[in-house]
Design an enzyme around this catalytic site. Structure first.
Site: not given
Length: 272
Positions: A139, A152
């Site tokens: 990401s 995350y």
């Protein structure tokens, strides 16, 4: 005919798009996710549209022995995997103390443990057969600390560094390793995380160009791909700043996930 690609998290979003584009290129596919019905429907479409073999493998990757179970099922079916797409993952957001520890545990099992486990299980076979490839989906959160997405973001930083390290280990041994670092993508990720405010940059991409950029980067043997001009610019510039400064700037961006009232309270607290 190309070889066989295994795609995790293939029931929707980027995973389903990886499966579609790889099938269109002639790859047989192994589709891995928890949802058997959606995988079966996708497998039938891919077989009909592209005349490839599409295998369904239902597995919850949060389970401790998930990678071993997937590898065992591949052996039972006599399937060799030439391209591993570690796409499965999900996120949590908000104040760390308010997030369920069990949920964060499962997040790390999927985002990190299963990803490493599947790579351990499948990469040696690629080496024995003389070639293969691994695509790990990280990401744009991988490039800096991400307050309110602490676990995350850290998991995706692990994925990026893991992928870059493996690329250096295996690039002269016939194995290509690419890490995909997209910004927000229009997928079920935001349903799972519970709020569309998690797309803190505001801009939202769609799966098709993101996957296309990843496969193009894999073909070029890129180390990582950050699709989109703004995303790529941030990926190149952010790591060159002091880490504490980057974390402070990131907090100003990511606090909006808390909502307008809590974000304003956090700002007032710092001003005081």
């Amino acid at each position: 005919m190309h070889g066989t690609a295994l795609v995790t998290g293939a029931s929707s979003g980027l995973g389903a798009e990886f499966a579609r584009q790889l099938a269109a290129l002639g790859h047989d596919v192994v589709l891995v996710a928890r949802s058997g019905e959606r995988l079966t429907a996708l497998a039938e479409r891919l077989t009909t549209d592209h005349a490839v073999r599409a295998h369904v493998l239902v597995q919850d990757l949060a389970e401790p022995d998930a990678a071993r179970r997937v590898a065992g099922e591949l052996d039972r079916r006599g399937l060799d995997v030439d391209l591993l797409v570690n796409n499965a993952g999900f996120g949590t957001c908000g104040r760390f103390e308010e997030i369920s520890g069990d949920r964060d545990h499962d997040q790390l099992m999927v985002n990190v443990v299963a990803l490493v486990g599947l790579t351990h299980e499948l990469l040696p076979g690629m080496l024995r057969r003389g070639g293969g490839a691994v695509v790990n989906v990280a990401s744009n959160a991988a490039f800096q600390p991400s307050p309110y997405f602490a676990v995350y973001g850290a998991s995706k930083t692990f994925v990026l560094n893991f992928g870059l390290a493996l690329r250096q280990e295996y690039r002269r041994r016939g194995i290509r390793v690419l890490t995909l670092c997209p910004g927000p993508v229009e997928t079920a990720f935001f349903d799972t995380i519970g709020t569309r405010r998690a797309a803190v940059t505001g801009a939202m991409n769609t799966p098709e160009p993101v996957v296309r950029a990843a496969l193009r980067g894999l073909e070029r043997d890129s180390g990582y791909v950050a699709p989109g001009f703004g995303n790529a610019l941030g990926a190149h510039l952010t790591p060159r700043r002091p880490r504490t400064l980057v974390a402070a700037v990131a907090e100003r961006v990511t606090r909006k996930v808390l909502g307008p009232t809590e974000g304003a309270t956090a700002q007032a607290g710092r001003a005081a």
